[in-house]
Design an enzyme around this catalytic site. Structure first.
Site, PDB file in Angstrom:
ATOM      1  N   SER A 127      48.843 -34.426  -6.297  1.00  0.00           N
ATOM      2  CA  SER A 127      48.640 -35.844  -6.589  1.00  0.00           C
ATOM      3  C   SER A 127      49.676 -36.699  -5.861  1.00  0.00           C
ATOM      4  CB  SER A 127      48.754 -36.035  -8.098  1.00  0.00           C
ATOM      5  OG  SER A 127      48.551 -37.373  -8.399  1.00  0.00           O
ATOM      6  N   SER A 128      49.181 -37.754  -5.220  1.00  0.00           N
ATOM      7  CA  SER A 128      50.113 -38.659  -4.527  1.00  0.00           C
ATOM      8  C   SER A 128      50.803 -39.492  -5.597  1.00  0.00           C
ATOM      9  CB  SER A 128      49.358 -39.593  -3.587  1.00  0.00           C
ATOM     10  OG  SER A 128      48.390 -38.881  -2.882  1.00  0.00           O
TER      11      SER A 128
ATOM     12  N   GLY B 217      44.711 -44.291  -8.101  1.00  0.00           N
ATOM     13  CA  GLY B 217      43.543 -44.884  -8.771  1.00  0.00           C
ATOM     14  C   GLY B 217      43.881 -45.373 -10.161  1.00  0.00           C
TER      15      GLY B 217
ATOM     16  N   GLU C  76      44.364 -45.637 -13.957  1.00  0.00           N
ATOM     17  CA  GLU C  76      44.809 -44.569 -14.855  1.00  0.00           C
ATOM     18  C   GLU C  76      44.696 -44.988 -16.311  1.00  0.00           C
ATOM     19  OE1 GLU C  76      48.744 -43.385 -13.630  1.00  0.00           O
ATOM     20  OE2 GLU C  76      47.969 -42.227 -11.939  1.00  0.00           O
TER      21      GLU C  76
HETATM   22  N1  LIG Z   1      36.286 -33.568   0.855  1.00  0.00           N
HETATM   23  C1  LIG Z   1      36.847 -32.602   0.141  1.00  0.00           C
HETATM   24  N2  LIG Z   1      36.492 -31.326   0.375  1.00  0.00           N
HETATM   25  C2  LIG Z   1      37.063 -30.329  -0.324  1.00  0.00           C
HETATM   26  N3  LIG Z   1      37.991 -30.511  -1.278  1.00  0.00           N
HETATM   27  C3  LIG Z   1      38.389 -31.768  -1.539  1.00  0.00           C
HETATM   28  C4  LIG Z   1      37.838 -32.873  -0.840  1.00  0.00           C
HETATM   29  N4  LIG Z   1      38.414 -33.985  -1.297  1.00  0.00           N
HETATM   30  C5  LIG Z   1      39.293 -33.583  -2.258  1.00  0.00           C
HETATM   31  N5  LIG Z   1      39.271 -32.269  -2.394  1.00  0.00           N
HETATM   32  C6  LIG Z   1      40.067 -31.445  -3.357  1.00  0.00           C
HETATM   33  O1  LIG Z   1      40.520 -32.293  -4.356  1.00  0.00           O
HETATM   34  C7  LIG Z   1      41.921 -32.294  -4.457  1.00  0.00           C
HETATM   35  C8  LIG Z   1      42.399 -33.671  -4.817  1.00  0.00           C
HETATM   36  O2  LIG Z   1      42.193 -34.546  -3.763  1.00  0.00           O
HETATM   37  P1  LIG Z   1      43.212 -35.682  -3.379  1.00  0.00           P
HETATM   38  O3  LIG Z   1      44.604 -35.196  -3.422  1.00  0.00           O
HETATM   39  O4  LIG Z   1      42.729 -36.293  -2.167  1.00  0.00           O
HETATM   40  O5  LIG Z   1      43.003 -36.674  -4.569  1.00  0.00           O
HETATM   41  P2  LIG Z   1      43.576 -38.133  -4.724  1.00  0.00           P
HETATM   42  O6  LIG Z   1      42.441 -39.011  -4.950  1.00  0.00           O
HETATM   43  O7  LIG Z   1      44.446 -38.435  -3.579  1.00  0.00           O
HETATM   44  O8  LIG Z   1      44.434 -38.004  -6.026  1.00  0.00           O
HETATM   45  P3  LIG Z   1      45.767 -38.764  -6.408  1.00  0.00           P
HETATM   46  O9  LIG Z   1      45.396 -40.121  -6.755  1.00  0.00           O
HETATM   47  O10 LIG Z   1      46.255 -37.940  -7.515  1.00  0.00           O
HETATM   48  O11 LIG Z   1      46.609 -38.649  -5.203  1.00  0.00           O
HETATM   49  C9  LIG Z   1      42.414 -31.845  -3.130  1.00  0.00           C
HETATM   50  O12 LIG Z   1      43.644 -31.174  -3.228  1.00  0.00           O
HETATM   51  C10 LIG Z   1      41.302 -30.881  -2.680  1.00  0.00           C
HETATM   52  O13 LIG Z   1      41.538 -29.626  -3.239  1.00  0.00           O
HETATM   53 MG   LIG Z   2      46.347 -38.666  -3.237  1.00  0.00          MG
END
Ligand SMILES: Nc1ncnc2c1ncn2[C@@H]1O[C@H](COP(=O)(O)OP(=O)(O)OP(=O)(O)O)[C@@H](O)[C@H]1O
Ligand SMILES: [Mg+2]
Length: 1045
Positions: A159-160, A386, A388
């Protein structure tokens, strides 16, 4: 076409604008159906909805990149690449700055989406050493920022924990030049505390797992995570995440970005310091005054920290355990209680880390920033946390949700409100769509005077007793009637009882749902204060990086002004971000999380429905359906598409609107697809626009070919003309030159001929006057004179006429030698002729016989010289006078040539007997001297040859032909005293009779044919032979020796 057919698939339409009927359920159902088919992307117009598949799908391959490159947005399956391509092309070709807003809740896939966009743009933009380096640096910023800014949460393993906005800058050709990253509100509280099941920031685990023993020793760290108070003891390692490998990847990324080894070491040292601060333990002790005070219970960790940062441990200990308070211009050192001490320690750790993170972003920016001041185009990618809603929401959630509220506002403003307003402005027929405008909520939070943030700041700065309760009371007073604000008190006032709203909380009706915030910690977190003693202690350290993070610790720059609050800072950075986003063309990626369990291909409709609601997707579809997908001012539109109509191309002289109407009328689109506003043309469906764009591309290609063709033709023609002119010039010069040369040569030849002719003529005229011919005249004269004198002299002095005299006067001059010799010969021949003419016939015959003898015997037979004294008498017998020989005389008569007496050798004994020999013109006769009777008569033609010796004897062998009658008797051996005369006369007579030369052998050895066989005769010179003649000795039957003297 695959894309368009799936677009019209009623169960799973690719563009929700085509959804029928349009309800929340049908929308979720469509998403679910598509998700089941592994189509995770869906459009609403040009907004992409992405549902996290939680598994890797084969849709991000280089082949896919090629498929979407320069594609027509609606001609291919919905994909994040399609929107990235559209944005990139719009930036490159239409010169419009772009921003890609990626929103969605935690774990929905925002960060992954942003990386996909970046990698797509990197793949399709041009390649080159410099460009690739820039791209690589931009891409490599991700692992570094993720290591320091991401953590495992219950919702997302990666998670970012910070907001990120990255501007990628391009030049006019669309080549990436560099970028700028902005970061927003790092969740620094995670440093000191995190929920069970979550982790601290990845970097700590990566460092402990991936660093070499030497590095760990250098950083004074232990590999064991459990040793560190800030790290979660149980959940240190994560399944599917290799911390050590990520650490090395991060180090590589830093090297690529351009971090120096010193910078990396310093960065890791500061990180280690944060980790170690968590292990600094405090204990309480009582001072002399009886006051409770804190002190360091275990100084080892503190000493190590101080060694790392080059600081006196006493300074740090003092700063951690006490605090300087200013009272009436006097600085008083007060001791801290243990909780205060821990509070200070944690505040220090959080501050160091968040400032380190800011430094990291700045440092990356320094590497990737665009160095040149060329004109740039910008594509911004926003990946921000996003919305929360937790069980217990604090200050951070409040801030995060505020940010999301602002993003929603942008979305509403740009896609909904602005759209409707524009239709009104342009006078387009339009049925307004009901939508929720969240500016009232934004205003509730950010209003400068009555906003919640402004009031929080006010409470923080207000003197007197300040705590969260006073803050909440104030909110309740001011916002009592606000539609979107609720608290226990305002509910009470309205006589509403809601058990879910506890005390010390307020609730905001966000666009995405109601969120209850607990005010505990709001004031403290907003103040974000760090005791000045601690910042001064950090500044005092020798560690260059750490020191630079605390500039306010410099005692020289002590300022009493309080630093801006966290809320204020965030509000202004969000305002800047919004301004930035407003200036660009927005592209939306709405991420949806399908389940709460991070499971692959699990779709929970309720969860998705909640997200569909707060993302406002339904409203989005409605507006899209009612509105026009595309609008543009008439001028630029005409400019862009005028080549599609012969009337508007290449020049249109009348108004832009009229031109647009003419242009579109020619293209025959359905009337409902187009609307003509006051200043803009509106196109209803994207498909029409793409059709237009496709036609334009085809036409542009045609035109480019035409221009190319004309240009090539022109270039070749000009080139040809030039070459032709040059060729003509060259050949003219060459011909001229050749003719000139020829003329010169002819002229030269004519002159020579002329000169010769004239010379010849002149010489002819003047020859007689030339002295040079006198010499020839004289020479001729003298020559003639000399010849005359010589010839006259010769005539006077002729030698005697005797043939034996061969004298001749010598030539007086050399040049007369040949003539003289010639004259000598002529004279001699003449003298001889004269001599011959006066000879008698007998004398002549005699001389002829002599001549013949000389030819036959001279230098061949020694007898010859002796014979010269003897005259050839012929008749030695006196046949006429002696009557005894009368008979013989009758035989010979007039034909007698020679008559002599010879001796005949007896072939059996070798003894000789006398014989008379008569040679007539026809016969050779041997006769007995006594009887004077012919014994043998040989016809001359019977003689085969004659053999004589080399010596001065008279021996002779007469060889006869076998066929003759006499010949049968065999050859005759004779001895003559006049051998030379006899053989000469026989030879002459034989030649005269037979016309052939008589074979004469002068030899020492020869063979004779006798009736009793051949006898070989050998001539031997011996004194035994008398002068009378040779002696013949028979040796055996077939050998005879002839001894000669
Ligand atoms: N297009 C995709 N294909 C495959 N797996 C994906 C894809 N998008 C996301 N994931 C999976 O979902 C996980 C979470 O995605 P990501 O870290 O982009 O979420 P986020 O929206 O940035 O969350 P946060 O807000 O917590 O940062 C990733 O580590 C990956 O395992
Ligand atoms: Mg993220």
């Amino acid at each position: 076409m695959e894309g368009s057919s799936s677009m019209l698939d009623a169960e799973a339409v690719a563009d929700l604008v085509l959804l029928d009927p349009l309800t929340e359920e049908s929308l979720v159902q469509t998403l679910q159906e598509r998700f089941r088919r592994r189509d995770i992307y869906t459009y609403i117009g040009n907004v992409v909805i992405s549902v996290n598949p939680y598994q890797s799908l084969p849709i991000y391959t280089p082949e896919k990149v090629e498929e979407y490159r320069n594609c027509s947005f609606f001609a291919v399956k919905p994909h994040i690449y399609a929107i990235a391509d559209d944005a990139y092309r719009s930036l490159r070709d239409r010169d419009r700055d772009q921003c890609i807003l990626i929103t969605g809740e935690s774990g929905a896939g925002k960060t992954e989406a942003s990386k996909l966009v970046m990698s797509y743009v990197a793949a399709v933009s041009s390649k080159g050493e410099e460009v690739n380096k820039v791209k690589e640096q931009l891409l490599q910023s991700n692992p570094v920022l993720e290591a320091f800014g991401n953590a495992k949460t219950v919702r997302n393993d990666n998670s970012s924990r910070f907001g990120k906005y990255m501007d990628i800058e391009f030049d006019f050709k669309g080549e990436p030049l560099g970028g700028v990253i902005s970061n927003y509100l790092l969740e620094k509280s995670r440093i000191v505390r995190h929920v069970k099941g979550e982790r601290n920031f990845h970097i700590f685990y990566q460092l402990l797992a991936g660093a070499s023993p030497q590095l760990l020793q250098q950083l004074k760290l232990r590999q064991d995570c459990g040793h560190y108070g800030y790290l979660d003891r149980e959940g240190s390692s994560l399944p599917g995440m290799d911390d050590a490998a990520n650490f090395h990847a991060m180090q590589d990324a830093m090297r690529i970005i351009g971090f120096s080894p010193t910078e990396v070491t310093e960065l890791l040292q500061v990180t280690a310091v944060v980790l170690k601060l968590g292990n600094v333990q405090l204990s309480s002790s009582f001072q002399a005054s009886g006051m409770e005070a804190c002190s360091i219970s275990e100084p080892q960790e503190l000493h190590e920290i101080c060694e790392l940062i080059g600081l006196d441990p006493g300074t740090l200990e003092r700063a951690l355990c006490s605090r300087t308070v200013k009272a009436r211009d006097e600085a008083v050192l007060t001791t801290l209680t243990v909780p205060q001490g821990y509070y200070g320690r944690d505040a220090l750790a959080k501050n160091i880390y968040s400032r380190l993170f800011d430094w990291l972003v700045k440092r990356i920016n320094a590497s990737i920033q665009v160095k040149s001041d060329k004109q740039r185009k910008v594509m911004g990618v926003l990946d921000i946390y996003g919305f929360e809603i937790f069980q217990d929401n604090g200050f951070e959630q409040f801030i995060i949700n505020y940010c999301n509220e602002k993003l929603q506002q942008i979305f509403i403003l740009m896609t909904l409100k602005e759209e409707q307003e524009e239709y009104v402005r342009e006078g387009i027929q339009w049925t307004p769509v009901e939508f929720f405008d969240n500016s009232i909520i934004c205003n509730l939070i950010e209003n400068n005077t009555t906003g919640i943030l402004a009031m929080l700041d006010e409470e923080c700065l207000r003197p007197g007793v300040v705590n969260e309760d006073t803050f909440l009371t104030k909110l309740n007073q001011l916002l009592a009637t606000h539609k979107h604000y609720e608290s226990k008190e305002t509910q009470n006032a309205r006589r509403v009882t809601d058990a879910s709203l506890p005390p010390r909380c307020f609730r905001i009706h966000h666009y995405a749902g109601k969120v209850t915030y607990n005010v505990t910690g709001f004031i403290e977190k907003n103040n974000d204060l760090l005791f000045r003693d601690l910042s001064q202690a950090m500044w005092a350290a020798q560690h260059a990086l750490l020191r630079s993070l605390f500039p306010e610790g410099d005692p020289q720059k002590v300022s009493l002004k309080l630093p801006p609050t966290a809320g204020f800072q965030f509000k202004s950075s969000v305002a800047m971000l919004m301004k930035n986003l407003y200036s660009k063309n927005p592209n939306y990626i709405r991420c949806i999380k399908p389940n709460d369990t991070k499971s692959a291909m699990v779709f929970t409709p309720e969860l998705v429905l909640a997200q569909v609601r707060y993302l406002g997707l339904l409203e989005n579809v409605r507006v899209r359906r009612a509105g026009y997908a595309f609008r543009q001012l008439y001028g630029p539109f005409l400019q862009r598409y005028k080549m599609l109509n012969a009337q508007t191309w290449p020049r249109w002289d009348r108004g832009d609107r009229e031109g647009t109407e003419v242009l579109l009328a020619g293209l025959q689109f359905p009337a409902e697809e187009l609307a003509f506003g006051h200043t803009k043309i509106f196109i209803r469906s994207p498909r029409t626009l793409f059709d237009l764009e496709r036609r334009r591309q085809e036409r542009v290609a045609e035109l480019a070919t035409l221009i190319q063709k004309m240009f090539r033709g022109w270039r070749c023609r000009t080139q040809y003309q030039l070459m032709r002119k040059s060729q003509i010039l060259i050949s003219a010069w060459f011909r001229g030159h050749r003719q000139k040369n020829r003329y010169k040569q002819m002229k030269r030849s004519a002159l020579i001929l002329q000169a010769y002719a004239r010379g010849w003529k002149a010489r002819k005229t003047y020859r007689k006057y030339f002295r040079s011919s006198a010499s020839t005249c004289l020479a001729n004269f003298i020559y003639r004179r000399l010849v005359q004198k010589y010839l006259v002299g010769l005539a006077k002095n002729l030698p005697p006429l005797s043939v034996t005299d061969r004298t001749w006067p010598p030539a007086p001059y050399r040049f007369l030698d040949n003539t003289n010799q010639e004259l000598k010969n002529i004279f001699y021949h003449w003298k001889c002729k004269k001599y011959r003419d006066q000879l008698s016939a007998s004398r002549r015959a005699q001389l002829q016989a002599r001549l013949c003898a000389s030819e036959l015997f001279k230098d061949k037979k020694t007898l010859y010289p002796k014979s010269l004294q003897q005259p050839f008498r012929g008749e030695y017998l006196g046949l006429k006078q002696n009557p005894k020989y009368q008979k013989l005389h009758a035989v010979a008569k007039d034909k007698l040539v020679m008559a002599d007496s010879v001796r005949k050798v007896n072939r059996a004994s070798g003894k000789t007997v006398p014989r008379l020999l008569l040679l007539t013109t026809e016969h050779l006769v041997l006769a007995d001297p006594k009887a004077a009777q012919p014994k043998t008569v040989l016809s001359l033609s019977d003689i085969r040859g004659v053999s004589v010796t080399r010596f001065s004897d008279g021996f002779l062998a007469l060889h006869l032909k076998e066929v003759s009658t006499v010949g049968a008797k065999g050859d005759f051996l004779l001895v003559s005293d006049h051998l030379i005369e006899l053989v000469t006369r026989l030879y002459q007579t034989f030649e005269a009779t037979t016309g052939q030369a008589l074979p004469l052998h002068i030899t020492d050895r020869f063979s004779t044919r006798f009736p009793k066989g051949d006898v070989s005769i050998t001539v031997v010179e011996s004194p035994k032979a008398s002068t009378n003649g040779p002696v013949c000795k028979k040796k055996g039957s077939n050998k005879m020796e002839v001894l000669v003297y």
